[in-house]
Design a protein around this motif. Structure first.
Motif, PDB file in Angstrom:
ATOM      1  N   VAL A 144      58.062 -10.861 -16.947  1.00 46.72           N
ATOM      2  CA  VAL A 144      56.877 -11.304 -16.204  1.00 46.72           C
ATOM      3  C   VAL A 144      56.169 -12.361 -17.047  1.00 46.72           C
ATOM      4  O   VAL A 144      55.817 -12.111 -18.205  1.00 46.72           O
ATOM      5  CB  VAL A 144      55.917 -10.140 -15.902  1.00 46.72           C
ATOM      6  N   VAL A 145      55.982 -13.538 -16.471  1.00 48.32           N
ATOM      7  CA  VAL A 145      55.250 -14.624 -17.120  1.00 48.32           C
ATOM      8  C   VAL A 145      53.897 -14.753 -16.432  1.00 48.32           C
ATOM      9  O   VAL A 145      53.820 -14.808 -15.196  1.00 48.32           O
ATOM     10  CB  VAL A 145      56.025 -15.954 -17.028  1.00 48.32           C
ATOM     11  N   VAL A 146      52.819 -14.771 -17.220  1.00 51.30           N
ATOM     12  CA  VAL A 146      51.460 -14.857 -16.673  1.00 51.30           C
ATOM     13  C   VAL A 146      50.844 -16.164 -17.160  1.00 51.30           C
ATOM     14  O   VAL A 146      50.685 -16.363 -18.371  1.00 51.30           O
ATOM     15  CB  VAL A 146      50.600 -13.649 -17.097  1.00 51.30           C
ATOM     16  N   MET A 147      50.485 -17.037 -16.224  1.00 46.93           N
ATOM     17  CA  MET A 147      50.114 -18.419 -16.542  1.00 46.93           C
ATOM     18  C   MET A 147      48.718 -18.757 -16.025  1.00 46.93           C
ATOM     19  O   MET A 147      48.333 -18.354 -14.919  1.00 46.93           O
ATOM     20  CB  MET A 147      51.156 -19.351 -15.915  1.00 46.93           C
ATOM     21  N   ARG A 148      47.980 -19.525 -16.816  1.00 53.61           N
ATOM     22  CA  ARG A 148      46.675 -20.015 -16.376  1.00 53.61           C
ATOM     23  C   ARG A 148      46.845 -21.309 -15.573  1.00 53.61           C
ATOM     24  O   ARG A 148      47.818 -22.045 -15.746  1.00 53.61           O
ATOM     25  CB  ARG A 148      45.767 -20.293 -17.585  1.00 53.61           C
ATOM     26  N   HIS A 149      45.870 -21.579 -14.706  1.00 51.47           N
ATOM     27  CA  HIS A 149      45.856 -22.820 -13.940  1.00 51.47           C
ATOM     28  C   HIS A 149      45.653 -24.035 -14.848  1.00 51.47           C
ATOM     29  O   HIS A 149      45.301 -23.915 -16.026  1.00 51.47           O
ATOM     30  CB  HIS A 149      44.744 -22.781 -12.892  1.00 51.47           C
ATOM     31  N   GLY A 150      45.807 -25.224 -14.278  1.00 55.23           N
ATOM     32  CA  GLY A 150      45.622 -26.471 -15.013  1.00 55.23           C
ATOM     33  C   GLY A 150      44.172 -26.900 -15.115  1.00 55.23           C
ATOM     34  O   GLY A 150      43.246 -26.159 -14.746  1.00 55.23           O
ATOM     35  N   ASP A 151      43.956 -28.113 -15.571  1.00 54.60           N
ATOM     36  CA  ASP A 151      42.628 -28.657 -15.875  1.00 54.60           C
ATOM     37  C   ASP A 151      41.780 -28.814 -14.610  1.00 54.60           C
ATOM     38  O   ASP A 151      42.134 -29.590 -13.720  1.00 54.60           O
ATOM     39  CB  ASP A 151      42.769 -30.027 -16.540  1.00 54.60           C
ATOM     40  N   ARG A 152      40.646 -28.139 -14.545  1.00 58.19           N
ATOM     41  CA  ARG A 152      39.799 -28.119 -13.355  1.00 58.19           C
ATOM     42  C   ARG A 152      38.748 -29.228 -13.421  1.00 58.19           C
ATOM     43  O   ARG A 152      38.200 -29.533 -14.474  1.00 58.19           O
ATOM     44  CB  ARG A 152      39.127 -26.760 -13.196  1.00 58.19           C
ATOM     45  N   ILE A 153      38.425 -29.791 -12.256  1.00 60.94           N
ATOM     46  CA  ILE A 153      37.617 -31.010 -12.199  1.00 60.94           C
ATOM     47  C   ILE A 153      36.191 -30.815 -12.703  1.00 60.94           C
ATOM     48  O   ILE A 153      35.614 -31.724 -13.311  1.00 60.94           O
ATOM     49  CB  ILE A 153      37.601 -31.581 -10.757  1.00 60.94           C
ATOM     50  N   ASP A 154      35.586 -29.649 -12.479  1.00 57.78           N
ATOM     51  CA  ASP A 154      34.183 -29.472 -12.849  1.00 57.78           C
ATOM     52  C   ASP A 154      33.974 -29.421 -14.353  1.00 57.78           C
ATOM     53  O   ASP A 154      32.844 -29.558 -14.825  1.00 57.78           O
ATOM     54  CB  ASP A 154      33.580 -28.230 -12.175  1.00 57.78           C
ATOM     55  N   ASN A 155      35.030 -29.238 -15.129  1.00 53.60           N
ATOM     56  CA  ASN A 155      34.906 -29.295 -16.591  1.00 53.60           C
ATOM     57  C   ASN A 155      35.027 -30.720 -17.126  1.00 53.60           C
ATOM     58  O   ASN A 155      34.865 -30.945 -18.322  1.00 53.60           O
ATOM     59  CB  ASN A 155      35.954 -28.394 -17.251  1.00 53.60           C
ATOM     60  N   PHE A 156      35.320 -31.659 -16.235  1.00 53.24           N
ATOM     61  CA  PHE A 156      35.415 -33.068 -16.617  1.00 53.24           C
ATOM     62  C   PHE A 156      34.345 -33.911 -15.913  1.00 53.24           C
ATOM     63  O   PHE A 156      33.955 -34.955 -16.418  1.00 53.24           O
ATOM     64  CB  PHE A 156      36.808 -33.616 -16.284  1.00 53.24           C
ATOM     65  N   ASP A 157      33.890 -33.454 -14.765  1.00 56.56           N
ATOM     66  CA  ASP A 157      32.853 -34.140 -13.996  1.00 56.56           C
ATOM     67  C   ASP A 157      31.782 -33.120 -13.618  1.00 56.56           C
ATOM     68  O   ASP A 157      31.846 -32.499 -12.555  1.00 56.56           O
ATOM     69  CB  ASP A 157      33.461 -34.778 -12.744  1.00 56.56           C
ATOM     70  N   PRO A 158      30.784 -32.918 -14.485  1.00 55.96           N
ATOM     71  CA  PRO A 158      29.756 -31.895 -14.241  1.00 55.96           C
ATOM     72  C   PRO A 158      28.982 -32.098 -12.945  1.00 55.96           C
ATOM     73  O   PRO A 158      28.417 -31.143 -12.404  1.00 55.96           O
ATOM     74  CB  PRO A 158      28.832 -32.035 -15.455  1.00 55.96           C
ATOM     75  N   LEU A 159      28.937 -33.325 -12.433  1.00 58.35           N
ATOM     76  CA  LEU A 159      28.208 -33.594 -11.192  1.00 58.35           C
ATOM     77  C   LEU A 159      29.012 -33.226  -9.946  1.00 58.35           C
ATOM     78  O   LEU A 159      28.475 -33.248  -8.839  1.00 58.35           O
ATOM     79  CB  LEU A 159      27.814 -35.078 -11.130  1.00 58.35           C
ATOM     80  N   TRP A 160      30.274 -32.891 -10.134  1.00 61.39           N
ATOM     81  CA  TRP A 160      31.125 -32.585  -8.978  1.00 61.39           C
ATOM     82  C   TRP A 160      30.554 -31.449  -8.132  1.00 61.39           C
ATOM     83  O   TRP A 160      30.559 -31.509  -6.901  1.00 61.39           O
ATOM     84  CB  TRP A 160      32.539 -32.233  -9.451  1.00 61.39           C
ATOM     85  N   THR A 161      30.022 -30.416  -8.780  1.00 60.30           N
ATOM     86  CA  THR A 161      29.529 -29.243  -8.043  1.00 60.30           C
ATOM     87  C   THR A 161      28.311 -29.562  -7.177  1.00 60.30           C
ATOM     88  O   THR A 161      28.053 -28.868  -6.194  1.00 60.30           O
ATOM     89  CB  THR A 161      29.159 -28.104  -9.003  1.00 60.30           C
ATOM     90  N   SER A 162      27.571 -30.611  -7.505  1.00 56.18           N
ATOM     91  CA  SER A 162      26.331 -30.920  -6.776  1.00 56.18           C
ATOM     92  C   SER A 162      26.591 -31.399  -5.353  1.00 56.18           C
ATOM     93  O   SER A 162      25.707 -31.285  -4.490  1.00 56.18           O
ATOM     94  CB  SER A 162      25.514 -31.958  -7.535  1.00 56.18           C
ATOM     95  N   THR A 163      27.775 -31.909  -5.076  1.00 57.75           N
ATOM     96  CA  THR A 163      28.081 -32.404  -3.729  1.00 57.75           C
ATOM     97  C   THR A 163      29.269 -31.695  -3.089  1.00 57.75           C
ATOM     98  O   THR A 163      29.577 -31.940  -1.926  1.00 57.75           O
ATOM     99  CB  THR A 163      28.387 -33.910  -3.778  1.00 57.75           C
ATOM    100  N   ALA A 164      29.925 -30.814  -3.825  1.00 60.33           N
ATOM    101  CA  ALA A 164      31.127 -30.151  -3.300  1.00 60.33           C
ATOM    102  C   ALA A 164      30.767 -29.094  -2.266  1.00 60.33           C
ATOM    103  O   ALA A 164      29.829 -28.314  -2.467  1.00 60.33           O
ATOM    104  CB  ALA A 164      31.904 -29.496  -4.437  1.00 60.33           C
ATOM    105  N   PRO A 165      31.493 -29.034  -1.136  1.00 64.30           N
ATOM    106  CA  PRO A 165      31.224 -28.003  -0.128  1.00 64.30           C
ATOM    107  C   PRO A 165      31.574 -26.594  -0.612  1.00 64.30           C
ATOM    108  O   PRO A 165      31.009 -25.615  -0.135  1.00 64.30           O
ATOM    109  CB  PRO A 165      32.109 -28.425   1.050  1.00 64.30           C
TER     110      PRO A 165
END
Length: 267
Positions: free
Chosen positions: A14-35
């Motif tokens: 069994v291999v357990v893997m994390r997801h890749g690079d998420r946008i809100d950790n690179f663009d902090p303003l992304w959450t302010s307009t995201a639905p």
């Protein structure tokens, strides 16, 4: 190895893997307009990292991945899509950096969405100002399945968790959930090797739950652990051994050291 009296002994991986690079950790303003500010997608480098990790798994592992289970969060489904494309690729040259549009053999791997692999649903992982006000994290499973490589989704699979945990589950209960879902999925498919695409805390638990008295202090994007256990098949009955962690600290993006586990989550 084959044994007398219809007995067969082998390892399940069994291999357990994390997801890749998420946008809100690179663009902090992304959450302010995201639905859906609680459900960020990957940045382009995250897609590339996910595909590269899938390609690495294909070349590095001494066993095939038969089945993939993935958290319903968008970043995890995108990660699984890229990793599965790499695992199923018919041709894979050095110039190929992402799975979109490449030729695959969809019979190699089957994929299913599993609620039990979801993010910790508490403020350790999702801030109050980002979480949905009604505490409901809605997911359109059909739309998410459409993001996965064509022909790879197994619609016959019933998820272990029929619904998401309730908002504000504790860190302790989420860690218990991650440990339980690894065991439950492995027990459901004892003759198959699995890839579980989840979140940082889930990957950390896959080490700390099966390697006692260690503290996981780092889980990089697309980091993964490798577990295995001995299976004895006699007629149609499977007897399972205990999982052992094969991953060394620092080897695949996971850092840990011998200690008593802490109460802090991995974001």
């Amino acid at each position: 190895m084959a044994m007398e009296n219809s007995k067969h002994e082998f390892y399940q991986h069994v291999v357990v893997m994390r997801h890749g690079d998420r946008i809100d950790n690179f663009d902090p303003l992304w959450t302010s307009t995201a639905p859906r500010p609680w459900d960020p997608p990957l940045v382009d480098s995250g897609l590339i990292r996910a595909f590269s990790t899938g390609r690495n798994l294909k070349s590095r592992l001494a066993f095939p991945i038969h089945r993939v289970f993935v958290s319903p969060f968008f970043r995890c489904v995108q990660t699984a899509s890229q990793a599965v494309s790499a695992l199923c690729a018919l041709e894979d040259g050095p110039d190929v950096t992402a799975g979109d549009g490449i030729a695959i053999d969809p019979s190699k791997v089957k994929v299913s969405i599993e609620y039990g692999l979801c993010e910790m649903l508490n403020t350790q992982a999702i801030r109050h100002d980002v979480a949905p006000k009604d505490g409901k994290f809605s997911f359109n499973i059909s739309e998410l399945e459409a993001l996965l490589p064509s022909g790879t989704v197994d619609h016959t699979v019933k998820p272990v968790y029929q619904e998401l945990p309730r908002w504000e589950e504790t860190v302790t209960s989420s860690r218990t959930r991650y440990e339980q879902i690894v065991k439950a999925l492995a027990d459901k498919y004892p003759s198959e090797n699995l890839l579980l695409v989840t979140h940082g805390e889930g990957v950390g638990v896959s080490v700390s739950a099966f390697m006692k008295d260690v503290t996981v202090y780092e889980v990089e994007y697309c980091a993964y652990s490798e577990l295995r256990r001995l299976i004895l098949k006699e007629e149609q009955t499977y007897t399972t051994g205990e999982f052992e962690v094969l991953t060394k600290s620092g080897e695949t993006g996971i850092g840990y050291y011998p200690s008593v586990s802490t109460a802090n989550g991995i974001e």
